[in-house]
Design an enzyme around this catalytic site. Structure first.
Site, mmCIF file in Angstrom:
data_model
loop_
_atom_site.group_PDB
_atom_site.id
_atom_site.type_symbol
_atom_site.label_atom_id
_atom_site.label_comp_id
_atom_site.label_asym_id
_atom_site.label_seq_id
_atom_site.Cartn_x
_atom_site.Cartn_y
_atom_site.Cartn_z
ATOM 1 N N ASN A 30 1.443 -0.982 0.127
ATOM 2 C CA ASN A 30 0.252 0.469 -0.050
ATOM 3 C C ASN A 30 0.716 1.459 0.448
ATOM 4 O OD1 ASN A 30 -0.034 0.668 2.419
ATOM 5 N ND2 ASN A 30 -0.307 -1.250 3.480
ATOM 6 N N ARG A 31 0.128 2.720 0.266
ATOM 7 C CA ARG A 31 1.053 3.644 0.014
ATOM 8 C C ARG A 31 1.383 4.302 1.364
ATOM 9 N NH1 ARG A 31 0.348 5.595 -5.421
ATOM 10 N NH2 ARG A 31 -1.621 4.243 -6.685
#
Ligand code: C5P
Length: 232
Positions: A30-31
């Site tokens: 994920n970011r």
């Protein structure tokens, strides 16, 4: 102003984002940059706490006064947080990390390859399984003990503040934590950015405290102001 209102406290902060391996070269990730979690850990140390920073895939220097434990996956993060809490002296857990809700059901020992038949455009289907909800588990495990104080984060992609707050209020109820920090995320909002806007929600109050747009340091300070007051 300098304050040591967390002196003598042991806090555990999870930061970053988990990576769930698929094969030796690939993962589901994920970011999350880890910036907000590191700011929360740094501020706790500044205020005198002993800080265990459970860090998942963050490319930032460990803040002064924090003891970092490096993890990769959600299951590793769970193990590290629970080990710290089981030691018995933890006053506060702040779950800032973006924990993968799912992981691949099977890990391939060697790199997953394309097939090469004539006109073959086939692609693998990746089966996922649920990861444990670490935050909810911590709430369950403390069963009535009232300690540690547990803070959750909620990254919501609502399209208006009302929407985000409503989702966050639901999440606070469902998870049963003592404070929920809700922030609106999107491709260019919050993740990897230096500033964001958050809403602090508590189970005993209908009012949300909104902080921002502000730096992640300012947000960290606001979170600890609320938590320190609750600890008394
Ligand atoms: O449900 P959601 O993933 O939005 O909840 C976010 C909060 O729950 C964060 O505090 C995150 O660290 C935590 N979490 C967790 N275990 C998971 C997923 C999220 O502890 N499997």
């Amino acid at each position: 102003p300098a304050t040591d209102d967390l002196a003598g406290r042991h806090v555990v902060v999870s930061a970053g984002g988990t990576r769930e391996p698929l094969d030796p070269v690939r993962f589901l990730g994920n970011r999350s940059s880890g910036k907000q979690g590191y700011a929360v850990a740094a501020e706790a140390a500044r205020r005198g706490a002993r800080v265990t920073l459970v860090s998942a895939n963050v490319a930032l220097p460990t803040p002064p006064g924090c003891e970092a434990v490096q993890v990769g996956t959600a299951l590793e993060l769970q193990e590290a947080v629970e080990a710290a809490v089981d030691a018995g002296d933890v006053d506060v857990v702040v779950m800032v990390a973006a924990v993968a809700d799912f992981r691949p059901a099977h890990y391939a020992q060697s790199k997953i390859k394309k097939t090469h038949g004539e006109g073959d455009e086939s692609a693998p289907v990746i089966e996922l399984v649920r990861n444990p909800d670490i935050l909810a588990g911590l709430v369950q495990d403390r069963a009535g003990a009232g300690r540690p104080f547990i803070v959750g984060f909620a990254a919501e992609t609502g399209d208006g503040t009302g929407d985000v707050l409503e989702l966050a209020r639901d999440k606070l109820q469902r998870k049963g934590c003592d404070l929920l920090v809700a922030n609106e995320v999107g491709v260019d909002k919050a993740f990897g950015q230096d500033t964001s806007t958050v809403h602090l929600l508590r189970p005993d109050s209908q009012e949300a405290v909104t902080v921002g747009p502000a730096t992640k340091d300012v947000i960290a300070t606001a979170i600890w102001d609320v938590v320190a007051a609750e600890l008394g």
